[in-house]
Scaffold this motif. Structure first.
Motif, PDB file in Angstrom:
ATOM      1  N   GLU A  74      -4.500  -1.845  -7.459  1.00  0.00           N
ATOM      2  CA  GLU A  74      -5.672  -1.000  -7.718  1.00  0.00           C
ATOM      3  C   GLU A  74      -5.266   0.323  -8.359  1.00  0.00           C
ATOM      4  O   GLU A  74      -5.976   0.852  -9.226  1.00  0.00           O
ATOM      5  N   ALA A  75      -4.131   0.867  -7.941  1.00  0.00           N
ATOM      6  CA  ALA A  75      -3.639   2.104  -8.566  1.00  0.00           C
ATOM      7  C   ALA A  75      -3.303   1.852 -10.031  1.00  0.00           C
ATOM      8  O   ALA A  75      -3.609   2.677 -10.905  1.00  0.00           O
ATOM      9  N   GLU A 132       0.796  -1.224   0.000  1.00  0.00           N
ATOM     10  CA  GLU A 132       0.000   0.000   0.000  1.00  0.00           C
ATOM     11  C   GLU A 132       0.832   1.279   0.000  1.00  0.00           C
ATOM     12  O   GLU A 132       0.426   2.303   0.547  1.00  0.00           O
ATOM     13  N   ASP A 133       2.011   1.227  -0.626  1.00  0.00           N
ATOM     14  CA  ASP A 133       2.768   2.466  -0.788  1.00  0.00           C
ATOM     15  C   ASP A 133       2.127   3.347  -1.864  1.00  0.00           C
ATOM     16  O   ASP A 133       2.296   4.560  -1.866  1.00  0.00           O
ATOM     17  N   LEU A 134       1.375   2.747  -2.789  1.00  0.00           N
ATOM     18  CA  LEU A 134       0.482   3.472  -3.690  1.00  0.00           C
ATOM     19  C   LEU A 134      -0.942   3.224  -3.199  1.00  0.00           C
ATOM     20  O   LEU A 134      -1.252   2.125  -2.722  1.00  0.00           O
ATOM     21  N   LYS A 135      -1.793   4.203  -3.261  1.00  0.00           N
ATOM     22  CA  LYS A 135      -3.128   4.092  -2.689  1.00  0.00           C
ATOM     23  C   LYS A 135      -4.170   3.749  -3.748  1.00  0.00           C
ATOM     24  O   LYS A 135      -4.145   4.298  -4.845  1.00  0.00           O
ATOM     25  N   PRO A 136      -5.116   2.842  -3.431  1.00  0.00           N
ATOM     26  CA  PRO A 136      -5.238   2.070  -2.177  1.00  0.00           C
ATOM     27  C   PRO A 136      -4.192   0.956  -2.061  1.00  0.00           C
ATOM     28  O   PRO A 136      -3.813   0.563  -0.982  1.00  0.00           O
ATOM     29  N   ASN A 137      -3.732   0.405  -3.187  1.00  0.00           N
ATOM     30  CA  ASN A 137      -2.558  -0.466  -3.228  1.00  0.00           C
ATOM     31  C   ASN A 137      -2.003  -0.428  -4.651  1.00  0.00           C
ATOM     32  O   ASN A 137      -2.577   0.205  -5.535  1.00  0.00           O
ATOM     33  N   ARG A 138      -0.883  -1.076  -4.847  1.00  0.00           N
ATOM     34  CA  ARG A 138      -0.219  -0.988  -6.148  1.00  0.00           C
ATOM     35  C   ARG A 138      -1.115  -1.483  -7.284  1.00  0.00           C
ATOM     36  O   ARG A 138      -1.193  -0.852  -8.341  1.00  0.00           O
ATOM     37  N   TYR A 156      -0.147  -5.302   9.283  1.00  0.00           N
ATOM     38  CA  TYR A 156       0.709  -4.656   8.294  1.00  0.00           C
ATOM     39  C   TYR A 156       2.166  -4.776   8.712  1.00  0.00           C
ATOM     40  O   TYR A 156       2.521  -4.489   9.870  1.00  0.00           O
ATOM     41  N   SER A 201       4.663   6.704  -6.942  1.00  0.00           N
ATOM     42  CA  SER A 201       3.376   7.117  -6.371  1.00  0.00           C
ATOM     43  C   SER A 201       2.315   7.013  -7.463  1.00  0.00           C
ATOM     44  O   SER A 201       2.628   6.846  -8.643  1.00  0.00           O
ATOM     45  N   THR A 202       1.047   7.121  -7.053  1.00  0.00           N
ATOM     46  CA  THR A 202      -0.044   7.046  -8.017  1.00  0.00           C
ATOM     47  C   THR A 202       0.032   8.193  -9.020  1.00  0.00           C
ATOM     48  O   THR A 202      -0.186   8.006 -10.220  1.00  0.00           O
TER      49      THR A 202
END
Length: 327
Positions: A111-112, A103-109, A242, A270-271
């Motif tokens: 989904e982003a 989840e470093d990219l939101k909501p997670n890698r 987590y 990032s996203t």
């Protein structure tokens, strides 16, 4: 003027037997009067009703013709015009290994990646776009298609755990190549997105890159993930916990893949950065195509419907007034 359902015009053939039946019927039903000499009627005035005798039949024929024309859907077009459009063949190649849940990219890698790829697809309506997924193995989620509604619907079903966990980058590229190798498009592209290094599969990433190059396919590689540590959801008996995991993937290999195929390597931390990457690829991959197409098409049944209505009303009016028969 053109007809969208031109085969309905064959119904006009039915008028031939109808007209023949009407003529034969009139001959049989014609009233007669026997007189010794007809000279006395030679200068007798003729009633206007004689000229209207066959009007109902003619109106019915016209009404039938108008009905057939309406069923055939008459249409008018403004004009033909030569336009330029942009279209290439693209295979999206997305990593669905378990680390894509970080989840470093939101909501997670994952989904982003799905969200940004959806925007990319919506922005390229003229392209053939397909989708391959890979983890320890690779499979095609959607072959090349211009039906982007179907493709986007299949995007909703992408999730981690569909196949054995792992990262087979070489297999992912090879699978995408099989979908593009027979394409006649001047520009063929694979967009590879992963967050790890190759640890599975029978084909190495660089071998797969050479295969792509031999078919004239460019590979754009995207390494997704922040620098350092990333929160990863880990299921336990007490619920999801987590843990911070190091972000590690083989940037050197991804760069070599892109370089070998005349593509380009990107890093998305990032996203928002991922969106910028897709926007950059969107700018790089533009191919002009000359297309001859209609500028506009309109339904044009209204005049025929008006004539049909007037014929029906006129026929009913005549039969029930001046041409009314008394038994």
């Amino acid at each position: 003027m053109i007809f969208a359902n031109i085969h309905y015009l064959f119904l006009l053939i039915l008028l031939i037997p109808y007209i023949m039946w009407y003529i034969l019927k009139q001959r049989k039903n014609e009233a007669s009067l026997q007189v010794s000499d007809t000279r006395v009627y030679a200068h007798a005035p003729k009633s206007y009703k004689i000229y209207l005798l066959h009007a109902p039949f003619i109106l019915r024929v016209i009404a039938f013709v108008m009905l057939v024309l309406i069923l055939a859907r008459p249409q008018t077009t403004n004009s033909w015009k030569n336009t330029e459009t942009e279209g290439i063949d693209i295979m999206l190649d997305i990593d669905i290994s378990s680390t894509m849940l970080a989840e470093d990219l939101k909501p997670n890698r994952l989904e982003a990646a799905k969200e940004v790829a959806t925007e990319f697809i919506n922005g390229r309506p003229n392209d053939n776009i397909g989708l391959t997924l890979f983890a320890a193995e690779s499979f095609t989620q959607c072959p090349l298609t211009v039906d982007h509604a179907v493709l986007l619907n299949l995007f909703q079903n992408i999730k981690c755990g569909l196949i054995e966990d792992g990262t087979a980058i070489g297999m992912g590229i090879a699978n995408a190549v099989t979908r593009l190798k027979d394409s006649k498009a001047k520009s063929k592209v694979i967009i590879l997105l992963t967050d790890g290094s190759n640890n599975k599969g029978e084909i190495s990433p660089l071998t797969a890159a050479e295969i792509a190059k031999s078919f004239g396919i460019r590979v754009y590689t995207i390494g997704v993930g922040t620098n350092g540590m990333a929160p990863y959801p880990y299921p336990t008996a007490a619920g999801v916990q987590y843990i911070n995991m190091p972000v590690e993937f083989d940037e050197s290999t991804l760069s070599q893949i892109a370089s070998t195929t005349d593509g380009k390597y990107f890093r998305a931390t990032s996203t928002s950065k991922l969106k910028e990457v897709y926007q950059e690829i969107d700018k790089l991959e533009k191919t002009k195509l000359n297309v001859k197409a209609f500028s506009k098409r309109q339904e044009n049944y209204q005049p025929f419907a008006l004539i049909l209505l007037l014929c029906i009303l006129s026929e009913i009016l005549l039969r029930n007034s001046v041409l009314k028969k008394i038994p």
